[in-house]
Design an enzyme around this catalytic site. Sequence first.
Site, short mmCIF file in Angstrom:
data_model
loop_
_atom_site.label_atom_id
_atom_site.label_comp_id
_atom_site.label_asym_id
_atom_site.label_seq_id
_atom_site.Cartn_x
_atom_site.Cartn_y
_atom_site.Cartn_z
N SER A 8 0.85 -1.16 -0.01
CA SER A 8 0.00 -0.07 -0.07
C SER A 8 0.76 1.28 0.09
O SER A 8 1.58 1.50 0.98
CB SER A 8 -1.09 -0.18 1.29
OG SER A 8 -1.46 1.24 1.30
N HIS A 66 -8.49 1.67 -4.09
CA HIS A 66 -9.12 1.39 -2.91
C HIS A 66 -9.73 2.86 -2.63
O HIS A 66 -9.17 3.92 -2.06
CB HIS A 66 -8.40 1.05 -1.75
CG HIS A 66 -9.41 0.73 -0.46
ND1 HIS A 66 -8.63 0.63 0.73
CD2 HIS A 66 -10.62 1.06 -0.34
CE1 HIS A 66 -9.52 0.76 1.61
NE2 HIS A 66 -10.87 0.81 0.92
N MET A 137 -11.81 -5.49 5.16
CA MET A 137 -10.84 -4.57 6.16
C MET A 137 -10.75 -5.35 7.13
O MET A 137 -11.76 -5.59 7.92
CB MET A 137 -11.48 -3.25 6.21
CG MET A 137 -11.69 -2.31 5.08
SD MET A 137 -10.30 -1.83 4.13
CE MET A 137 -9.21 -1.42 5.24
N GLY A 142 -8.78 4.38 7.15
CA GLY A 142 -8.26 5.65 7.22
C GLY A 142 -6.82 6.02 7.45
O GLY A 142 -6.41 6.97 7.23
N GLY A 144 -2.79 4.04 8.04
CA GLY A 144 -1.80 2.73 8.10
C GLY A 144 -1.47 2.43 9.62
O GLY A 144 -1.86 3.32 10.64
N GLY A 177 -3.43 -4.15 8.91
CA GLY A 177 -2.76 -4.76 9.70
C GLY A 177 -2.16 -6.22 9.51
O GLY A 177 -1.97 -7.14 10.25
N GLY A 197 0.79 -2.32 4.13
CA GLY A 197 1.47 -0.89 4.01
C GLY A 197 2.64 -0.87 4.97
O GLY A 197 3.98 -0.97 4.62
C1 DX5 Z 1 -6.30 1.80 5.57
C2 DX5 Z 1 -5.89 1.64 4.21
C3 DX5 Z 1 -4.88 0.70 4.25
C4 DX5 Z 1 -3.59 0.88 5.00
C5 DX5 Z 1 -3.14 -0.42 5.35
O1 DX5 Z 1 -7.41 2.64 5.52
O2 DX5 Z 1 -6.97 0.94 3.37
O3 DX5 Z 1 -4.65 0.10 2.64
O4 DX5 Z 1 -2.48 1.36 3.90
O5 DX5 Z 1 -2.00 -0.09 6.21
P1 DX5 Z 1 -1.39 -1.19 7.26
O6 DX5 Z 1 -0.87 -2.30 6.41
O7 DX5 Z 1 -0.19 -0.53 7.77
O8 DX5 Z 1 -2.23 -1.59 8.22
ZN ZN Z 2 -6.70 0.12 1.36
#
Ligand code: DX5
Ligand code: ZN
Length: 216
Positions: A8, A66, A137, A142, A144, A177, A197
């Site tokens: 991400s 997304h 999700m 919202g 990372g 996560g 991410g």
């Molecule tokens: C959160 C995003 C995710 C985010 C995930 O709202 O949709 O794509 O980048 O980040 P991580 O992998 O750090 O949880």
């Molecule tokens: Zn995402």
Amino acid sequence: MKRFVAPSLLSANFGNLEPDLDMINRSECDWLHIDIMDGVFVPNISFGFPVLKHVARLCKKPLDVHLMIVRPEKFLNEVKDLGAYSMNVHVEACTHLHRVVQQIKDAGMKAGVTLNPATPVSVLEEVVEDLDIVMLMAVNPGFGGQKFITHTLDKVARLRRMIDSRGAGALIEVDGGVNRDTGRRLYEAGADVLVAGSAVFHAQDPLEEIHVLKNL
Ligand code: DX5
Ligand code: ZN
């Protein structure tokens, strides 16, 4: 079962995206995941189309977009113009989900539908056969770097059964996560695509981390 990895962009270095995109191009990842936020559907704003135009030019991997925005269909042409591979819309953001899914497909993109943690898989019963991707999700969207909601594992397993029992072809993608530990359990539960991410971009060696996530 596929084993796809989609890093991400949200956790990349916004001060200088080029080296991170170069890493993505050289990596074993399958897609680049792009998080678009509007500050209304989610309590944050990420980046918009003027920035993403440059990302799309530099990135050789398919873009998995997304949209964490209300009425995502308003931006269908902008997403298409990026050359996106897939467009993921939230079920909670679409009053006429069936129509939006058809519009995404008519525009030549893969249609993805995303569910927030509190939204039950059963909401897809009337539309799952039309989908290319269902994204669950595993955090409230919202930001990372949030903690994985363990209940997602059970949800993936139930979605797997729903898709397989109908002979539907949708890929199961999980966002939020994801790391080596949760990623392994997600693949075991039946997920096909992992979005990661912070696990990728904050790793000592992002290329190696992508390799590990692909081969869990
Ligand atoms: C959160 C995003 C995710 C985010 C995930 O709202 O949709 O794509 O980048 O980040 P991580 O992998 O750090 O949880
Ligand atoms: Zn995402």
